[in-house]
Write a protein that holds these residues in place. Structure first.
Motif, PDB file in Angstrom:
ATOM      1  N   LYS A 135      14.549 -31.926 -19.335  1.00 38.04           N
ATOM      2  CA  LYS A 135      13.638 -30.796 -18.834  1.00 38.04           C
ATOM      3  C   LYS A 135      14.310 -29.509 -18.234  1.00 38.04           C
TER       4      LYS A 135
ATOM      5  N   LYS B 131      13.509 -25.610 -22.229  1.00 39.03           N
ATOM      6  CA  LYS B 131      13.829 -26.166 -21.291  1.00 39.03           C
ATOM      7  C   LYS B 131      14.129 -25.267 -20.324  1.00 39.03           C
TER       8      LYS B 131
ATOM      9  N   THR C  72      15.279 -35.198 -24.051  1.00 38.21           N
ATOM     10  CA  THR C  72      14.473 -35.466 -23.227  1.00 38.21           C
ATOM     11  C   THR C  72      14.709 -34.718 -21.940  1.00 38.21           C
TER      12      THR C  72
ATOM     13  N   ASP D 292      20.212 -37.829 -27.522  1.00 38.55           N
ATOM     14  CA  ASP D 292      18.861 -38.490 -27.012  1.00 38.55           C
ATOM     15  C   ASP D 292      18.653 -37.873 -25.547  1.00 38.55           C
ATOM     16  N   LYS D 293      19.716 -37.859 -24.511  1.00 33.62           N
ATOM     17  CA  LYS D 293      19.683 -37.442 -23.464  1.00 33.62           C
ATOM     18  C   LYS D 293      19.349 -35.915 -23.427  1.00 33.62           C
TER      19      LYS D 293
END
Length: 381
Positions: free
Chosen positions: A144, A167, A142, A138-139
């Protein structure tokens, strides 16, 4: 004691051994004890989960219970072995014990993370197992911006995959070239240029001093007092074989658990397999030698002693912007190179300067098919 093979670990090496054993014998009792949940998955797939937008569940080839049933084994997941009594041939765990006729240590390796200073060091992410990815997915999804520490094989693959997924990526290493243990300078430079052109910020010859958390981002201070900022930091700085259990049990270890040609350790009836094992002075973390070792060890465990023989292994580098296959010696100083750059790709052959014999090779792009005839020309390890 009746026949009972106990395997500690549930990674590729352990499960490849289970499959090899069951191809030869469907009934011999096998118990697998593992510290994780025991799902069967392919660890190399972790290098391209980002561009594929895969979750940890997507990587599971067979859930633990199904694997146990289909291979007729007793699986003990989420169980950590505390000690081995080699005299009584007993393994201790959770205030219980289980006897073995043969014991196989397939304890794998752990991502190496240096003891950096700073209050952000405990946030460093490693991706050496499905469990580690599941904890961080999850980290990572998200984030960038991502800083990858380590420009070896895995770090370079991960950095390229992260960049492919959109990214902002920085790849940092104290080494002065990409994948220095596998690639000669002229191919490493080509890979460097390719990745830079695609937007990866590569920082070579740089060493980390501190990692600190500042509000919503991590700040990495380098030895030259420059800074790097990132949402997430991934460490891909090599692997350390898990040898502690073996060492505490009186088994000889060096870099890995020392084994002979039959994968037997210094103690009778105890074997080691995979990237925890050291054979002929080398720890081999690639799939092909582990697979061949598992096939030979299965025969040995079932009563037909079979020495491990390893041909030259093909390393497939998952860098789709510059796909590479290589094998043999590709980085020694005592090499002379014959390089042919064709429109469909590169074929680079390394010859031993003293003997003139083919020592290694690297092929790229649509020349990957040229790897197999070259592989047959290389000497057995």
């Amino acid at each position: 004691m009746n026949k009972h093979i106990v395997i500690i670990g549930s990674g590729f090496a352990a499960y490849q051994l289970v499959k090899s054993l069951r191809k030869q014998n469907e009934l011999t009792p096998i118990t697998v004890i593992t510290a994780d949940n025991g799902d069967d998955y392919s660890k190399p797939d972790l290098s391209h989960v980002f561009s594929q937008q895969q979750t940890a569940n997507d990587l599971i080839k067979q859930e633990a219970d199904d694997f146990a049933r289909s291979n007729n084994i007793t699986l003990m997941p989420n169980t950590r072995v505390k000690a081995i009594d080699s005299t009584k041939q007993v393994v201790h765990f959770n205030d219980q014990c289980i006897g073995y006729s043969e014991l196989v240590l397939a304890t794998g390796a752990t991502s190496f993370v240096p003891p950096f200073s700073g209050n952000g060091t405990d946030e460093i992410v490693t991706l050496n197992s499905l469990m580690e990815y599941e904890e961080q997915q999850d980290k990572l999804a998200t984030a960038k911006s991502v800083l990858v520490l380590g420009a070896g094989l895995i770090g370079t693959e991960i950095a390229m995959d992260l960049a492919t997924s959109g990214k902002k990526v920085t790849l940092l290493d104290r080494a002065t070239s990409l994948m220095p243990t596998l690639l000669p300078s002229f191919i490493s430079a080509n890979l460097y240029q390719t990745m830079q052109e695609k937007g990866v910020d590569i920082k070579l010859g740089k060493e980390v001093k501190t990692i600190t958390r500042h509000h919503q981002e991590l700040i990495v201070t380098l030895q030259d007092d420059s800074y790097q900022h990132a949402d997430v930091i991934i460490a891909a700085m090599g692997l350390a074989p898990n040898t502690q259990l073996a060492q505490e049990s009186g088994i000889d270890v060096a870099k890995g658990i020392l084994v002979n040609q039959h994968m037997q350790t210094s103690i009778n009836n105890i074997y080691a397999l995979g990237d925890c094992a050291e054979l002929n002075g080398k720890v081999r973390a690639f799939l092909q030698p582990t697979m061949l070792s598992a096939m030979a060890l299965a025969k040995t465990l079932l009563g037909s002693p079979t020495p491990v023989q390893l041909p030259a292994s093909l390393v497939k580098v998952k860098t789709p912007w510059l796909p590479l296959h290589l094998s043999g010696d590709t980085t020694s100083d005592n090499l002379m190179w014959e390089v042919k750059q064709e429109p469909e790709g590169l074929v680079a052959k390394a010859f031993n300067q003293t003997t003139g014999d083919l020592a290694g090779f690297i092929v790229s792009h649509n020349q990957l098919k040229a790897a197999f005839p070259l592989l047959r020309l290389l000497p057995v390890e």
